[in-house]
Design an enzyme around this catalytic site. Structure first.
Site, PDB file in Angstrom:
ATOM      1  N   LYS A 193       0.969  -1.126  -0.015  1.00  0.00           N
ATOM      2  CA  LYS A 193      -0.059  -0.134   0.038  1.00  0.00           C
ATOM      3  C   LYS A 193       0.817   1.084   0.044  1.00  0.00           C
ATOM      4  CE  LYS A 193      -2.835  -3.459   0.855  1.00  0.00           C
ATOM      5  NZ  LYS A 193      -3.704  -4.182  -0.087  1.00  0.00           N
TER       6      LYS A 193
HETATM    7  C1  PLP Z   1      -4.528  -5.325   0.798  1.00  0.00           C
HETATM    8  C2  PLP Z   1      -5.842  -5.458   0.926  1.00  0.00           C
HETATM    9  C3  PLP Z   1      -6.602  -5.975   2.070  1.00  0.00           C
HETATM   10  C4  PLP Z   1      -6.240  -6.458   3.070  1.00  0.00           C
HETATM   11  O1  PLP Z   1      -5.323  -5.839   3.892  1.00  0.00           O
HETATM   12  P1  PLP Z   1      -4.291  -6.558   4.809  1.00  0.00           P
HETATM   13  O2  PLP Z   1      -3.608  -5.428   5.746  1.00  0.00           O
HETATM   14  O3  PLP Z   1      -2.989  -7.337   4.287  1.00  0.00           O
HETATM   15  O4  PLP Z   1      -4.961  -7.525   5.740  1.00  0.00           O
HETATM   16  C5  PLP Z   1      -8.036  -6.014   2.078  1.00  0.00           C
HETATM   17  N1  PLP Z   1      -8.791  -5.344   1.031  1.00  0.00           N
HETATM   18  C6  PLP Z   1      -7.927  -4.882  -0.134  1.00  0.00           C
HETATM   19  C7  PLP Z   1      -8.732  -4.250  -1.241  1.00  0.00           C
HETATM   20  C8  PLP Z   1      -6.575  -5.054  -0.221  1.00  0.00           C
HETATM   21  O5  PLP Z   1      -6.043  -4.434  -1.331  1.00  0.00           O
END
Ligand code: PLP
Length: 380
Positions: free
Chosen positions: A185
Site C-alpha cells: 500500500k
Molecule cells: C491489501 C488489501 C486488504 C488486506 O489488507 P491486510 O492489511 O493485508 O490485511 C484488504 N482489501 C483490499 C482491497 C486490499 O487491497
C-alpha cells in the site's frame, strides 16, 4: 530490475522504531494512541482505531455491527481475497456484484438486484486507491437502512469530491472505513490496519474488541496511582498494533502527502507516455475522484495475450502483475451461489496489467517501461 512496488522507508522510520524499542513499551501504547490521533486528523475522521491489519479491521467492523451467521454482505469479487474472507470469517455470506469496467469499483447500478431481506451491509472497495462512487453508494445504503463499510485498504491519501469539497477517504463517508499498512500500500507499518468512523459507540466497540474485551487499556492501568481491576466485558480478540509499528506509521503519515503527489506525477507521466498506444486502455479518474495511485492498471485489447506480454516485460527486467483477482474464481468461493453476473470483473482480471509504480520511480525507469511495452504491443 524494475520492481512492481517499493515502499519509502528511511532513517526516520528506523529511528522511530528504535526509539519505541528503547522506550520499553513495545505493544499497543502511547505510539499507537498518537498514530490514531494523527491519522484521524489527517483524514478528517472523529475517531480512529489502529489494529493488526486491514483484514482484522474489516472483521472488527462486521463484528461491531453484529453481522454474523445467516447474514449477507454485498461486495465486489474483484478485490484482494481478504475482502471476501473477512465476511466469510464472520460466518456471513459474501454476495458478489460486478464492477464498473472504467473504475474497477463496485457498480452502484447493480446493487439493488443483489439486495435480499438478509442483506445486512455493503463493503465497497476503493480499488487500487480509486475512490468508489460514495454518493450513490451512501444513498443506496441509507435507502435500504444498511451500513456501508469502506474497504479503503489501498486508499490512504485518495480524495473524493463531496458537495463541492475535496475530502479524504476515511472521513468517513460510510459508517466505517478500513485501511491497510501492508508494504504494497502507499504507506506501510510492515503489517497494520486502521478503522475510522464518526460513531463514538462503534469506536468504543472497536477498542474493546481489539484487546480481549478488556475494560481498561494497559496504558491506563500502568499509569494509575490507584490499583485498578479490569473486567472483560465481551469475548474479544487480540488485534493490536505494536508501538514499533505505530512509531513507523507516524513517520509514514508525515510523508503521505508527498508520496501521493509523487505517485500522481508518475501516473500522469505514464498517461503521457502511453496515451497514443494502439490497443491499450489507460486508467482514468472520474472528475469527482483523485486517486493516490496505489496501482497503475492498464487494459490490453483482446488480440494481446496477457501472460506473454507480462513475461516479455519480466524478461527485460520489468515486474508487472495481472489485474486484481476475482475471489469467486478461487476454490473457497467457487461454489458460492450468491453471485451475480461478474463479466466485467473477470475481464478486468484477464485483460489488465498493473505496471510498476512507486513514489521514487525515476523518469528513466518509466521511459524503459513505456518503451518495452510499446515494443511488445507493436509485435502484436
Ligand atoms: C491489501 C488489501 C486488504 C488486506 O489488507 P491486510 O492489511 O493485508 O490485511 C484488504 N482489501 C483490499 C482491497 C486490499 O487491497
Amino acid at each position: 530490475m524494475i520492481p512492481i512496488a517499493m515502499p519509502v522507508l528511511a532513517e526516520e522510520e528506523a529511528d522511530a522504531a528504535r526509539a519505541a524499542v528503547l522506550s520499553g513499551w513495545v505493544s499497543q501504547g502511547p505510539q499507537v494512541a498518537a498514530f490514531e490521533r494523527e491519522f484521524a486528523a489527517f483524514v478528517g475522521a472523529p475517531f480512529a482505531c489502529a489494529v493488526s491489519n486491514c483484514t482484522t479491521a474489516l472483521q472488527l467492523a462486521l463484528t461491531a455491527l453484529d453481522i454474523g451467521p445467516g447474514d449477507e454482505v454485498i461486495t465486489a469479487s474483484h478485490s484482494f481475497i481478504a475482502t471476501a474472507n473477512s465476511i466469510r470469517n464472520q460466518g456471513a455470506v459474501p454476495v458478489f456484484v460486478d464492477v464498473d469496467p472504467e473504475t474497477y469499483n463496485i457498480d452502484p447500478g447493480r446493487l439493488a438486484d443483489a439486495m435480499t431481506p438478509r442483506t445486512r451491509a455493503i463493503i465497497a472497495v476503493h480499488q487500487m486507491g480509486m475512490p468508489c462512487d460514495l454518493e450513490a453508494l451512501t444513498m443506496l445504503a441509507d435507502r435500504h437502512g444498511i451500513p456501508l463499510i469502506e474497504d479503503a485498504a489501498c486508499a490512504a491519501g485518495s480524495e473524493i469530491l463531496i458537495k463541492e469539497n475535496w475530502e479524504r477517504i476515511g472521513r468517513p463517508h460510510g459508517r466505517i472505513a478500513c485501511f491497510s499498512f501492508h508494504p504494497r500500500k502507499v504507506i506501510t507499518t510492515g503489517e497494520g490496519g486502521m478503522l475510522t468512523t464518526a460513531d463514538a459507540g462503534l469506536d468504543r466497540k472497536f477498542k474493546l474488541l481489539r484487546q480481549h474485551g478488556m475494560s481498561v487499556p494497559d496504558t491506563v492501568r500502568h499509569g494509575s496511582a490507584q490499583v485498578i481491576f479490569e473486567e472483560y466485558l465481551v469475548s474479544g480478540y487480540n488485534y493490536r498494533m505494536t508501538d514499533m509499528q505505530a512509531a513507523i506509521g507516524r513517520k509514514q503519515l508525515e510523508r503521505l502527502p508527498d508520496l501521493v503527489a509523487r505517485r500522481r506525477a508518475v501516473a500522469a507521466r505514464y498517461t503521457e507516455l502511453l496515451g497514443n498506444l494502439e490497443g491499450l486502455r489507460l486508467p482514468a479518474e472520474p472528475e469527482w475522484a483523485r486517486s493516490n495511485w496505489q496501482s497503475y492498471c492498464v487494459r490490453l485489447a483482446n488480440r494481446f495475450d496477457q501472460r506473454s506480454v507480462m513475461q516479455s516485460l519480466l524478461d527485460k527486467g520489468i515486474a508487472t502483475r495481472r489485474g486484481i483477482m476475482c475471489s469467486h474464481r478461487e476454490p473457497p468461493y467457487a461454489k458460492a451461489e450468491q453471485r451475480h453476473d461478474l463479466r466485467h470483473s473477470e475481464l478486468a482480471q484477464d485483460r489488465s496489467i498493473l505496471l510498476p509504480i512507486y513514489a521514487q520511480m525515476s523518469e528513466t525507469e518509466q521511459l524503459r517501461v513505456a518503451e518495452c511495452l510499446r515494443a511488445e504491443l507493436a509485435r502484436g
